[in-house]
Design a protein around this motif. Structure first.
Motif, mmCIF file in Angstrom:
data_model
loop_
_atom_site.group_PDB
_atom_site.id
_atom_site.type_symbol
_atom_site.label_atom_id
_atom_site.label_comp_id
_atom_site.label_asym_id
_atom_site.label_seq_id
_atom_site.Cartn_x
_atom_site.Cartn_y
_atom_site.Cartn_z
ATOM 1 N N VAL A 94 1.057 -1.213 -0.216
ATOM 2 C CA VAL A 94 -0.034 -0.091 0.010
ATOM 3 C C VAL A 94 0.757 1.156 0.079
ATOM 4 C CG1 VAL A 94 -1.793 1.252 1.147
ATOM 5 C CG2 VAL A 94 -1.734 -1.398 1.166
ATOM 6 N N GLU A 95 0.798 2.010 -1.238
ATOM 7 C CA GLU A 95 1.488 3.132 -1.130
ATOM 8 C C GLU A 95 0.820 4.590 -0.531
ATOM 9 O OE1 GLU A 95 2.074 1.057 -5.219
ATOM 10 O OE2 GLU A 95 0.503 1.467 -3.645
ATOM 11 N N SER A 96 1.685 5.600 -0.135
ATOM 12 C CA SER A 96 0.977 6.675 0.336
ATOM 13 C C SER A 96 2.031 7.651 0.192
ATOM 14 C CB SER A 96 0.546 6.605 1.744
ATOM 15 O OG SER A 96 1.736 6.250 2.701
ATOM 16 N N GLY A 97 1.781 8.843 0.327
ATOM 17 C CA GLY A 97 2.542 10.100 0.346
ATOM 18 C C GLY A 97 2.413 10.871 -0.965
ATOM 19 N N GLY A 98 1.927 10.441 -1.914
ATOM 20 C CA GLY A 98 1.587 11.167 -3.242
ATOM 21 C C GLY A 98 0.848 12.565 -3.017
ATOM 22 N N GLY A 99 1.224 13.492 -3.968
ATOM 23 C CA GLY A 99 0.242 14.793 -3.859
ATOM 24 C C GLY A 99 0.849 15.788 -5.003
ATOM 25 N N LEU A 100 0.660 16.720 -4.812
ATOM 26 C CA LEU A 100 0.882 17.735 -5.979
ATOM 27 C C LEU A 100 2.006 18.585 -5.155
ATOM 28 C CD1 LEU A 100 0.124 19.606 -8.447
ATOM 29 C CD2 LEU A 100 -1.434 21.086 -6.959
ATOM 30 N N SER A 155 10.038 18.501 -2.911
ATOM 31 C CA SER A 155 10.348 17.241 -2.779
ATOM 32 C C SER A 155 9.112 16.562 -2.148
ATOM 33 C CB SER A 155 11.388 17.247 -1.578
ATOM 34 O OG SER A 155 12.671 17.700 -1.987
ATOM 35 N N LEU A 156 9.156 15.184 -2.421
ATOM 36 C CA LEU A 156 7.873 14.447 -1.693
ATOM 37 C C LEU A 156 8.682 13.168 -1.520
ATOM 38 C CD1 LEU A 156 5.092 14.440 -4.317
ATOM 39 C CD2 LEU A 156 5.031 14.895 -1.632
ATOM 40 N N ARG A 157 8.267 12.379 -0.215
ATOM 41 C CA ARG A 157 8.786 11.140 0.009
ATOM 42 C C ARG A 157 7.399 10.186 0.162
ATOM 43 N NH1 ARG A 157 10.593 9.207 6.217
ATOM 44 N NH2 ARG A 157 12.347 7.863 5.515
ATOM 45 N N LEU A 158 7.628 9.209 -0.684
ATOM 46 C CA LEU A 158 6.558 8.126 -0.973
ATOM 47 C C LEU A 158 6.914 7.031 0.254
ATOM 48 C CD1 LEU A 158 6.303 8.006 -4.667
ATOM 49 C CD2 LEU A 158 5.057 9.300 -3.148
ATOM 50 N N SER A 159 5.930 6.345 0.713
ATOM 51 C CA SER A 159 5.945 5.248 1.471
ATOM 52 C C SER A 159 5.265 4.203 1.087
ATOM 53 C CB SER A 159 5.579 5.578 2.900
ATOM 54 O OG SER A 159 6.159 6.663 3.508
ATOM 55 N N CYS A 160 5.837 2.930 1.140
ATOM 56 C CA CYS A 160 5.050 1.653 0.614
ATOM 57 C C CYS A 160 5.161 0.657 2.055
ATOM 58 C CB CYS A 160 5.803 0.948 -0.520
ATOM 59 S SG CYS A 160 5.076 -0.676 -0.928
ATOM 60 N N ALA A 161 3.826 0.283 2.504
ATOM 61 C CA ALA A 161 3.656 -0.515 3.604
ATOM 62 C C ALA A 161 3.421 -1.854 3.067
ATOM 63 C CB ALA A 161 2.714 0.123 4.723
#
Length: 123
Positions: free
Chosen positions: A5-11, A17-23
């Protein structure tokens, strides 16, 4: 077997910078190499980054080298993608992937995929 399950996306603005996470589910997270892919509008899915089971080695597509960093925390069953100096060309849906073989990930055929998270970089 493995749920991602990914999270952290956005505009974000270009240069940001962005940091994506995958649990990952289950106790077998550490048995898998992990990776990230992305797919922009009307584009084929492309390999972005991969990391070995213990985090000892990582691999990147040329277009993100020096800007993106993949990492993992096996105690948290989570893999991350730190994205810096973002460009409009980075706009895509980003997918987390897992496989026992890092070479299967690097070649684009991992066994497990996440659902994806949207990253949009504005000019």
């Amino acid at each position: 077997q493995v749920q991602l399950v990914e999270s952290g996306g956005g505009l974000v603005q270009a240069g940001g910078s962005l940091r994506l996470s995958c649990a990952a589910s289950g106790r077998t997270f550490s048995d898998n190499a992990m990776g990230w892919f992305r797919q922009g509008p009307v584009k084929e899915r492309e390999f972005v980054a991969a990391i070995t089971r213990t985090g000892g080695s990582s691999y990147y597509t040329d277009s993100v080298k020096g800007r993106f960093a993949i990492s993992r925390d096996n105690a948290k069953n989570t893999v991350y993608l730190q994205m810096n100096s973002l460009k409009s060309e980075d706009t895509a849906v980003y997918y987390c992937a897992a496989d026992m073989s890092i070479n299967r990930i690097r070649s684009g055929v991992p066994t497990h995929w996440g659902q994806g998270t949207q990253v949009t970089v504005s000019s």
